[in-house]
Scaffold this motif. Sequence first.
Motif, short mmCIF file in Angstrom:
data_model
loop_
_atom_site.label_atom_id
_atom_site.label_comp_id
_atom_site.label_asym_id
_atom_site.label_seq_id
_atom_site.Cartn_x
_atom_site.Cartn_y
_atom_site.Cartn_z
N SER A 193 0.65 -1.17 0.00
CA SER A 193 -0.03 -0.04 0.16
C SER A 193 0.83 1.29 -0.02
CB SER A 193 -0.88 0.06 1.29
OG SER A 193 -0.29 -0.13 2.43
N SER A 194 1.96 1.27 0.54
CA SER A 194 3.17 2.28 0.57
C SER A 194 3.81 2.45 -0.74
CB SER A 194 3.71 2.38 1.81
OG SER A 194 4.68 1.22 1.67
N PRO A 196 3.34 3.14 -3.78
CA PRO A 196 2.96 4.41 -4.62
C PRO A 196 3.74 5.58 -4.40
CG PRO A 196 1.13 3.07 -4.75
CD PRO A 196 2.18 2.37 -3.71
N PHE A 197 3.45 5.79 -2.94
CA PHE A 197 3.95 7.05 -2.24
C PHE A 197 5.46 7.02 -2.32
CE2 PHE A 197 -0.11 5.80 -0.43
CZ PHE A 197 -0.87 6.99 -0.55
N LYS A 198 6.11 5.96 -2.07
CA LYS A 198 7.51 5.98 -2.12
C LYS A 198 8.18 6.03 -3.45
CE LYS A 198 7.77 2.90 2.06
NZ LYS A 198 8.26 1.67 2.46
N ALA A 200 6.70 7.72 -6.03
CA ALA A 200 6.43 9.06 -6.36
C ALA A 200 7.36 10.17 -5.81
CB ALA A 200 5.21 9.40 -5.96
N GLN A 201 7.71 9.80 -4.54
CA GLN A 201 8.84 10.42 -3.95
C GLN A 201 10.25 10.24 -4.57
OE1 GLN A 201 8.53 12.63 -1.20
NE2 GLN A 201 10.71 13.22 -2.00
N GLN A 204 10.08 12.25 -7.58
CA GLN A 204 10.42 13.68 -7.17
C GLN A 204 12.10 13.96 -6.83
OE1 GLN A 204 7.50 14.18 -4.07
NE2 GLN A 204 5.82 14.56 -5.89
N LYS A 238 -0.05 5.70 -13.81
CA LYS A 238 -0.75 6.62 -12.64
C LYS A 238 0.62 7.72 -12.10
CE LYS A 238 -4.69 4.32 -11.04
NZ LYS A 238 -5.24 3.55 -9.81
N LEU A 239 1.78 6.93 -12.11
CA LEU A 239 2.97 7.77 -11.59
C LEU A 239 3.28 8.66 -12.64
CD1 LEU A 239 5.11 4.97 -10.16
CD2 LEU A 239 4.20 7.10 -8.93
N GLN A 242 1.15 11.59 -12.68
CA GLN A 242 1.47 12.70 -11.47
C GLN A 242 2.76 13.28 -11.89
OE1 GLN A 242 1.49 10.30 -7.64
NE2 GLN A 242 2.42 12.18 -6.54
#
Length: 310
Positions: A193-194, A196-198, A200-201, A204, A238-239, A242
Amino acid sequence: MKVALYRAKLRAQRAAKDVVGKIVGPVAIGALHLARKFDPDKSARLFGAVARKFGPRFPEQRIGRDNLTAAFPEKSSDEIEAILSGVWDNLGRSAAEFAHLDSVWDYDVEHPERSRIEVTGRSLELFEKLRDDGKPALIFASHLGNWELPAVAAVAHGLDTAVLYRRPNIEAADRIVEEIRSVKMGQLVAAGSSAPFKLAQALQDGKHVGMLIDQHFTKGVDVTFFGRTAKANPLLAKLLRQIECPLHGARVIRLPDGRFRAELTEEIEPVRDADGRIDIQGTMQACTSVIESWIRETPEQWLWLHRRWR
């Protein structure tokens, strides 16, 4: 009564899974340690021969045969069986090479003629651009040839990476697999679950994010793959929606005599909707079509043994 039987069945399945895990985990660890006692070529030949001999006895043989028959209706049964033999051979060799991830990548930019790996001139140009342009990028791969090597190659030649991977279901095997992968594969991001956030970071932060995108994903988007509808994980697109950045495909396929050829695709233009936004389904279809074209070139090197179509 039916509910009680269903619950009993689930308990029995969990118990069986635990027993299998306790057996398979040590066996997997032992096999990896055994492979490390030989050089990569010898262990790859041994594991490939063992997989060709014993692999067809597993239920995955039927899955692979059904998949290949549907994907290549023009091929004879003998041709299908020959491809399947190659599939098992590739899987066995990949398992042995996994134990040597710290040494199996062998490419000298200054002396490519002495290297185990072949890289096309254009792929070198694309790689150097990715490494030096100061931008993040998304790179997809598939379970083709040796699918661990693109991530190893990236780090070996200075690409700052974050790689999505799936943990083995067996805890004992997970520990040694993570230990081996951590040697030269950049930042490892476990699926969950985490993730996608990792990822995306990581984009960035300017990293190059890599992932395998050719397996069934229940909540995925529909794509056409060898003429049939399959579910694809939309995370890549999706990434990209974003954080827009270059998108490429990567593969490392087998050549004779224990050699490999590494390739990067040209930058792939994402599909956009009427408003100019990244179209998730269309972009995943574009990437899936690239993978299908790869597989058609070397069908014996793709992992036909899983249920890609459901």
